[in-house]
Design a protein around this motif. Sequence first.
Motif, PDB file in Angstrom:
ATOM      1  N   ARG A 117       0.830  -1.214   0.000  1.00 18.03           N
ATOM      2  CA  ARG A 117       0.000   0.000   0.000  1.00 18.03           C
ATOM      3  C   ARG A 117       0.860   1.259   0.000  1.00 18.03           C
ATOM      4  O   ARG A 117       0.515   2.262  -0.626  1.00 18.03           O
ATOM      5  N   ALA A 118       1.989   1.196   0.712  1.00 17.82           N
ATOM      6  CA  ALA A 118       2.885   2.356   0.764  1.00 17.82           C
ATOM      7  C   ALA A 118       3.452   2.695  -0.609  1.00 17.82           C
ATOM      8  O   ALA A 118       3.850   3.835  -0.851  1.00 17.82           O
ATOM      9  N   ARG A 119       3.464   1.705  -1.487  1.00 14.98           N
ATOM     10  CA  ARG A 119       3.935   1.931  -2.858  1.00 14.98           C
ATOM     11  C   ARG A 119       2.753   2.032  -3.833  1.00 14.98           C
ATOM     12  O   ARG A 119       2.902   1.798  -5.028  1.00 14.98           O
ATOM     13  N   ASP A 120       1.600   2.360  -3.307  1.00 13.41           N
ATOM     14  CA  ASP A 120       0.397   2.563  -4.116  1.00 13.41           C
ATOM     15  C   ASP A 120      -0.043   1.320  -4.868  1.00 13.41           C
ATOM     16  O   ASP A 120      -0.611   1.399  -5.957  1.00 13.41           O
ATOM     17  N   VAL A 121       0.228   0.157  -4.284  1.00 13.17           N
ATOM     18  CA  VAL A 121      -0.272  -1.095  -4.850  1.00 13.17           C
ATOM     19  C   VAL A 121      -1.623  -1.369  -4.196  1.00 13.17           C
ATOM     20  O   VAL A 121      -1.689  -1.693  -3.008  1.00 13.17           O
ATOM     21  N   GLY A 122      -2.695  -1.207  -4.970  1.00 13.03           N
ATOM     22  CA  GLY A 122      -4.032  -1.353  -4.431  1.00 13.03           C
ATOM     23  C   GLY A 122      -4.445  -2.801  -4.247  1.00 13.03           C
ATOM     24  O   GLY A 122      -3.698  -3.738  -4.566  1.00 13.03           O
ATOM     25  N   TYR A 123      -5.666  -2.973  -3.745  1.00 12.26           N
ATOM     26  CA  TYR A 123      -6.147  -4.325  -3.414  1.00 12.26           C
ATOM     27  C   TYR A 123      -6.141  -5.247  -4.628  1.00 12.26           C
ATOM     28  O   TYR A 123      -5.656  -6.388  -4.548  1.00 12.26           O
ATOM     29  N   ALA A 124      -6.660  -4.788  -5.765  1.00 14.89           N
ATOM     30  CA  ALA A 124      -6.757  -5.647  -6.948  1.00 14.89           C
ATOM     31  C   ALA A 124      -5.375  -6.113  -7.396  1.00 14.89           C
ATOM     32  O   ALA A 124      -5.186  -7.289  -7.743  1.00 14.89           O
ATOM     33  N   GLU A 125      -4.412  -5.219  -7.365  1.00 12.33           N
ATOM     34  CA  GLU A 125      -3.053  -5.584  -7.778  1.00 12.33           C
ATOM     35  C   GLU A 125      -2.398  -6.499  -6.745  1.00 12.33           C
ATOM     36  O   GLU A 125      -1.637  -7.412  -7.099  1.00 12.33           O
ATOM     37  N   GLN A 126      -2.682  -6.287  -5.477  1.00 11.09           N
ATOM     38  CA  GLN A 126      -2.171  -7.205  -4.452  1.00 11.09           C
ATOM     39  C   GLN A 126      -2.670  -8.618  -4.713  1.00 11.09           C
ATOM     40  O   GLN A 126      -1.902  -9.586  -4.653  1.00 11.09           O
ATOM     41  N   MET A 127      -3.961  -8.745  -5.007  1.00  9.73           N
ATOM     42  CA  MET A 127      -4.525 -10.069  -5.274  1.00  9.73           C
ATOM     43  C   MET A 127      -3.902 -10.690  -6.524  1.00  9.73           C
ATOM     44  O   MET A 127      -3.633 -11.889  -6.572  1.00  9.73           O
ATOM     45  N   ARG A 128      -3.635  -9.868  -7.533  1.00 11.14           N
ATOM     46  CA  ARG A 128      -3.014 -10.393  -8.749  1.00 11.14           C
ATOM     47  C   ARG A 128      -1.610 -10.914  -8.456  1.00 11.14           C
ATOM     48  O   ARG A 128      -1.223 -12.005  -8.904  1.00 11.14           O
TER      49      ARG A 128
END
Length: 207
Positions: A117-128
């Motif tokens: 999240r600190a690097r602007d990786v949102g939920y959808a991208e985390q799941m990917r």
Amino acid sequence: MSFCDLALQRRSIRAFAQAPVPREDQEKMLAAASAAPSACDSQNWHLICLSERESILGLASAAATGVERAVREFVEDDAYVAGCVRRNTFFRSAPMVVAVYMEPMTYADARLTAAMRARDVGYAEQMRLLMHPDLLSIGAAIENLLLCAQDLGYGGCWMNGPVLAAPEIDAYLGQRPPRRLVSLVPVGRPAHEPGKKTLRDGVVEYR
């Protein structure tokens, strides 16, 4: 029948006898689905079971409207669109349909997700990046449901096509984000004998 035999004999069923599914059997199938393994024990499913004929026909009507809308955005061919609608609403003949929704999950590694999240990786991208543990959990629940149905003498089929009509189905069922429709699963006594399944070669390695 052993569990291994049950899993090997399960087939997708798309035509159903009109015999109702007793509430006791519905509860067993939904309990099996709810007991599925899930990522980080998130249990990130929401299951809506429809067994009243009027409710199922209403769901089919919503799906038909939405599938036609979605397909026409890409293909302007009346015969093709009508075929898509038929293929994605065959569940109207089933005595029971489960709408499977997915809810957001919290990944167990809080340090990693905070860093993302600190690097602007949102939920959808985390799941990917994690190879969709949220969807894998839903798949496990659906498989548990289908295997329990098989064990009780029913048949079923998981459907992803009706998700094209998610806005219309959500409105019909009163669902809102962040819940997302993943599948419709019709269940009932089989009205046809499924053919033998040929398993692909070369999909397993031993090392």
